[in-house]
Design a protein around this motif. Structure first.
Motif, PDB file in Angstrom:
ATOM      1  N   PHE A 168       0.819  -1.211   0.000  1.00  0.00           N
ATOM      2  CA  PHE A 168       0.000   0.000   0.000  1.00  0.00           C
ATOM      3  C   PHE A 168       0.854   1.264   0.000  1.00  0.00           C
ATOM      4  O   PHE A 168       1.779   1.409   0.801  1.00  0.00           O
ATOM      5  N   ASP A 169       0.494   2.172  -0.905  1.00  0.00           N
ATOM      6  CA  ASP A 169       1.163   3.477  -0.934  1.00  0.00           C
ATOM      7  C   ASP A 169       0.662   4.357   0.209  1.00  0.00           C
ATOM      8  O   ASP A 169       1.419   5.152   0.770  1.00  0.00           O
ATOM      9  N   PHE A 170      -0.627   4.188   0.538  1.00  0.00           N
ATOM     10  CA  PHE A 170      -1.224   4.959   1.626  1.00  0.00           C
ATOM     11  C   PHE A 170      -2.249   4.098   2.345  1.00  0.00           C
ATOM     12  O   PHE A 170      -2.916   3.263   1.731  1.00  0.00           O
ATOM     13  N   VAL A 171      -2.371   4.337   3.640  1.00  0.00           N
ATOM     14  CA  VAL A 171      -3.420   3.718   4.448  1.00  0.00           C
ATOM     15  C   VAL A 171      -4.232   4.830   5.090  1.00  0.00           C
ATOM     16  O   VAL A 171      -3.667   5.718   5.744  1.00  0.00           O
ATOM     17  N   ILE A 172      -5.548   4.821   4.871  1.00  0.00           N
ATOM     18  CA  ILE A 172      -6.438   5.717   5.604  1.00  0.00           C
ATOM     19  C   ILE A 172      -6.909   4.916   6.807  1.00  0.00           C
ATOM     20  O   ILE A 172      -7.773   4.045   6.690  1.00  0.00           O
ATOM     21  N   HIS A 173      -6.321   5.198   7.954  1.00  0.00           N
ATOM     22  CA  HIS A 173      -6.525   4.363   9.144  1.00  0.00           C
ATOM     23  C   HIS A 173      -7.673   4.929   9.979  1.00  0.00           C
ATOM     24  O   HIS A 173      -7.508   5.910  10.707  1.00  0.00           O
ATOM     25  N   CYS A 174      -8.837   4.290   9.842  1.00  0.00           N
ATOM     26  CA  CYS A 174     -10.039   4.747  10.531  1.00  0.00           C
ATOM     27  C   CYS A 174     -10.380   3.871  11.730  1.00  0.00           C
ATOM     28  O   CYS A 174     -11.386   4.125  12.409  1.00  0.00           O
ATOM     29  N   ALA A 175      -9.590   2.845  11.981  1.00  0.00           N
ATOM     30  CA  ALA A 175      -9.833   1.946  13.110  1.00  0.00           C
ATOM     31  C   ALA A 175      -8.944   2.348  14.280  1.00  0.00           C
ATOM     32  O   ALA A 175      -8.286   3.390  14.253  1.00  0.00           O
ATOM     33  N   THR A 176      -8.928   1.535  15.310  1.00  0.00           N
ATOM     34  CA  THR A 176      -8.032   1.755  16.451  1.00  0.00           C
ATOM     35  C   THR A 176      -7.396   0.416  16.830  1.00  0.00           C
ATOM     36  O   THR A 176      -7.879  -0.650  16.449  1.00  0.00           O
ATOM     37  N   GLY A 177      -6.296   0.488  17.563  1.00  0.00           N
ATOM     38  CA  GLY A 177      -5.713  -0.723  18.128  1.00  0.00           C
ATOM     39  C   GLY A 177      -4.834  -1.531  17.202  1.00  0.00           C
ATOM     40  O   GLY A 177      -4.484  -2.667  17.517  1.00  0.00           O
ATOM     41  N   ILE A 178      -4.469  -0.986  16.034  1.00  0.00           N
ATOM     42  CA  ILE A 178      -3.579  -1.711  15.123  1.00  0.00           C
ATOM     43  C   ILE A 178      -2.167  -1.143  15.266  1.00  0.00           C
ATOM     44  O   ILE A 178      -1.951   0.048  15.015  1.00  0.00           O
ATOM     45  N   PRO A 179      -1.200  -1.943  15.662  1.00  0.00           N
ATOM     46  CA  PRO A 179       0.154  -1.421  15.879  1.00  0.00           C
ATOM     47  C   PRO A 179       0.892  -1.159  14.576  1.00  0.00           C
ATOM     48  O   PRO A 179       0.568  -1.728  13.524  1.00  0.00           O
ATOM     49  N   TRP A 180       1.894  -0.297  14.662  1.00  0.00           N
ATOM     50  CA  TRP A 180       2.711   0.029  13.497  1.00  0.00           C
ATOM     51  C   TRP A 180       3.342  -1.225  12.897  1.00  0.00           C
ATOM     52  O   TRP A 180       3.486  -1.350  11.672  1.00  0.00           O
ATOM     53  N   SER A 181       3.701  -2.186  13.726  1.00  0.00           N
ATOM     54  CA  SER A 181       4.352  -3.407  13.252  1.00  0.00           C
ATOM     55  C   SER A 181       3.468  -4.204  12.299  1.00  0.00           C
ATOM     56  O   SER A 181       3.976  -4.992  11.494  1.00  0.00           O
ATOM     57  N   THR A 182       2.144  -4.014  12.373  1.00  0.00           N
ATOM     58  CA  THR A 182       1.240  -4.686  11.442  1.00  0.00           C
ATOM     59  C   THR A 182       1.204  -3.951  10.107  1.00  0.00           C
ATOM     60  O   THR A 182       1.136  -4.575   9.037  1.00  0.00           O
ATOM     61  N   PHE A 183       1.252  -2.635  10.145  1.00  0.00           N
ATOM     62  CA  PHE A 183       1.227  -1.847   8.913  1.00  0.00           C
ATOM     63  C   PHE A 183       2.522  -1.957   8.111  1.00  0.00           C
ATOM     64  O   PHE A 183       2.492  -2.117   6.881  1.00  0.00           O
ATOM     65  N   GLU A 184       3.653  -1.873   8.807  1.00  0.00           N
ATOM     66  CA  GLU A 184       4.940  -1.671   8.126  1.00  0.00           C
ATOM     67  C   GLU A 184       5.246  -2.679   7.018  1.00  0.00           C
ATOM     68  O   GLU A 184       5.622  -2.278   5.902  1.00  0.00           O
ATOM     69  N   PRO A 185       5.092  -3.991   7.241  1.00  0.00           N
ATOM     70  CA  PRO A 185       5.438  -4.930   6.158  1.00  0.00           C
ATOM     71  C   PRO A 185       4.495  -4.868   4.958  1.00  0.00           C
ATOM     72  O   PRO A 185       4.825  -5.409   3.890  1.00  0.00           O
ATOM     73  N   ASN A 186       3.359  -4.207   5.103  1.00  0.00           N
ATOM     74  CA  ASN A 186       2.391  -4.114   4.019  1.00  0.00           C
ATOM     75  C   ASN A 186       2.495  -2.811   3.229  1.00  0.00           C
ATOM     76  O   ASN A 186       1.720  -2.600   2.291  1.00  0.00           O
ATOM     77  N   LEU A 187       3.431  -1.957   3.596  1.00  0.00           N
ATOM     78  CA  LEU A 187       3.589  -0.665   2.933  1.00  0.00           C
ATOM     79  C   LEU A 187       4.597  -0.751   1.793  1.00  0.00           C
ATOM     80  O   LEU A 187       5.564  -1.513   1.847  1.00  0.00           O
ATOM     81  N   SER A 188       4.362   0.056   0.764  1.00  0.00           N
ATOM     82  CA  SER A 188       5.345   0.188  -0.304  1.00  0.00           C
ATOM     83  C   SER A 188       6.564   0.937   0.237  1.00  0.00           C
ATOM     84  O   SER A 188       6.578   1.386   1.386  1.00  0.00           O
ATOM     85  N   THR A 189       7.571   1.100  -0.590  1.00  0.00           N
ATOM     86  CA  THR A 189       8.841   1.678  -0.127  1.00  0.00           C
ATOM     87  C   THR A 189       8.658   3.019   0.579  1.00  0.00           C
ATOM     88  O   THR A 189       9.285   3.287   1.610  1.00  0.00           O
ATOM     89  N   ASN A 190       7.790   3.866   0.038  1.00  0.00           N
ATOM     90  CA  ASN A 190       7.535   5.181   0.633  1.00  0.00           C
ATOM     91  C   ASN A 190       6.123   5.279   1.202  1.00  0.00           C
ATOM     92  O   ASN A 190       5.514   6.352   1.224  1.00  0.00           O
ATOM     93  N   GLY A 191       5.589   4.154   1.650  1.00  0.00           N
ATOM     94  CA  GLY A 191       4.212   4.104   2.122  1.00  0.00           C
ATOM     95  C   GLY A 191       3.960   4.927   3.375  1.00  0.00           C
ATOM     96  O   GLY A 191       4.837   5.071   4.229  1.00  0.00           O
TER      97      GLY A 191
END
Length: 248
Positions: A141-164
């Motif tokens: 993902f190039d961008f995440v619009i994070h509308c939830a709560t309780g999700i740690p950065w460690s869950t997002f990071e591996p799913n982001l593109s290089t400059n996500g």
């Protein structure tokens, strides 16, 4: 994110936006630069849902992500969490007006709704892949619009593109700490806290899109002002689909 409450009482056909807090009332006073005329094609309930949820989605996508609502520009891969909620359901629709591939998360009961709003891929957040935010097509993902709560950065990071970038619409102290850490370490992957800056022209844009049938307000429920406590209880429960509307 919990669905935000709106009021469908719009004196004089106006949509009012009050970003400084407040409550519910039959009449409200607002600055002229925070009011927009409501055309006959837009119902009071539809208009009432736009501030502040619609404005949050609009600012995140047009100002931070940088999408063009006319569909021009390079394609972006976007993830929207809590996509059936107050902000999320607007974000899906606005994102699809741009040149985007949208992956969305929501509860199982709302998957068909989120697909109908335009999402290309929809994940049940309670499944293993949904909890891990894994795109079914293997996209990052190039961008995440994070509308939830309780999700740690460690869950997002591996799913982001290089400059996500992850745009957090409800930033907490933890959000600010991660934001600062990523800046200090010159990380290409960033967590961006969103502070909404309401603008009349953005609200006018949203009203125009509703009028043209390009954007809709999904209404979870309507409650009379005399039963406002029921609306608040439903909001606090955190499982509303779209917007909760209070009517006079």
């Amino acid at each position: 994110m919990k669905a935000l409450l709106g009021t469908s009482q719009n004196p004089g056909g106006l949509i009012l936006h009050n970003y400084s807090g407040g409550g519910l009332a039959e009449f409200a006073v607002a600055k002229e630069n925070l009011t927009v005329s409501r055309p006959a094609e837009v119902s009071a309930a539809e208009g009432a849902g736009l501030p502040i949820a619609g404005l949050t989605a609009h600012q995140a996508l047009t100002q931070v992500v940088g999408i063009n609502l006319d569909g021009s520009g390079p394609e972006k891969n976007i993830l929207i969490t809590a996509a059936s909620g107050g902000v999320g359901h607007y974000a899906v629709q606005l994102a699809k007006l741009g040149n985007t591939h949208v992956t969305a998360t929501c509860g199982a009961r709302n998957i068909d709704l989120v697909k109908s709003l335009g999402a290309d891929e929809v994940l049940d957040y309670k499944t293993p892949d949904g909890a891990a935010l894994k795109s079914p097509s293997g996209r990052t993902f190039d961008f995440v619009i994070h509308c939830a709560t309780g999700i740690p950065w460690s869950t997002f990071e591996p799913n982001l593109s290089t400059n996500g970038k992850v745009i957090d619409i409800t930033p907490t102290a933890s959000t600010m700490l991660t934001f600062a850490l990523k800046k200090l370490t010159f990380s290409k992957k960033q967590l961006v806290p969103l502070v909404v800056s309401p603008k009349k022209e953005n609200l006018e844009c949203l009203v125009g899109l509703v009028k043209e049938g390009k954007l809709k307000t999904v209404i979870d429920s309507k409650h009379p002002l005399s039963k406002a406590e029921d609306a608040w209880a439903k909001s606090i429960d955190g499982h509303a689909t779209g917007k909760i509307i209070v009517e006079p």
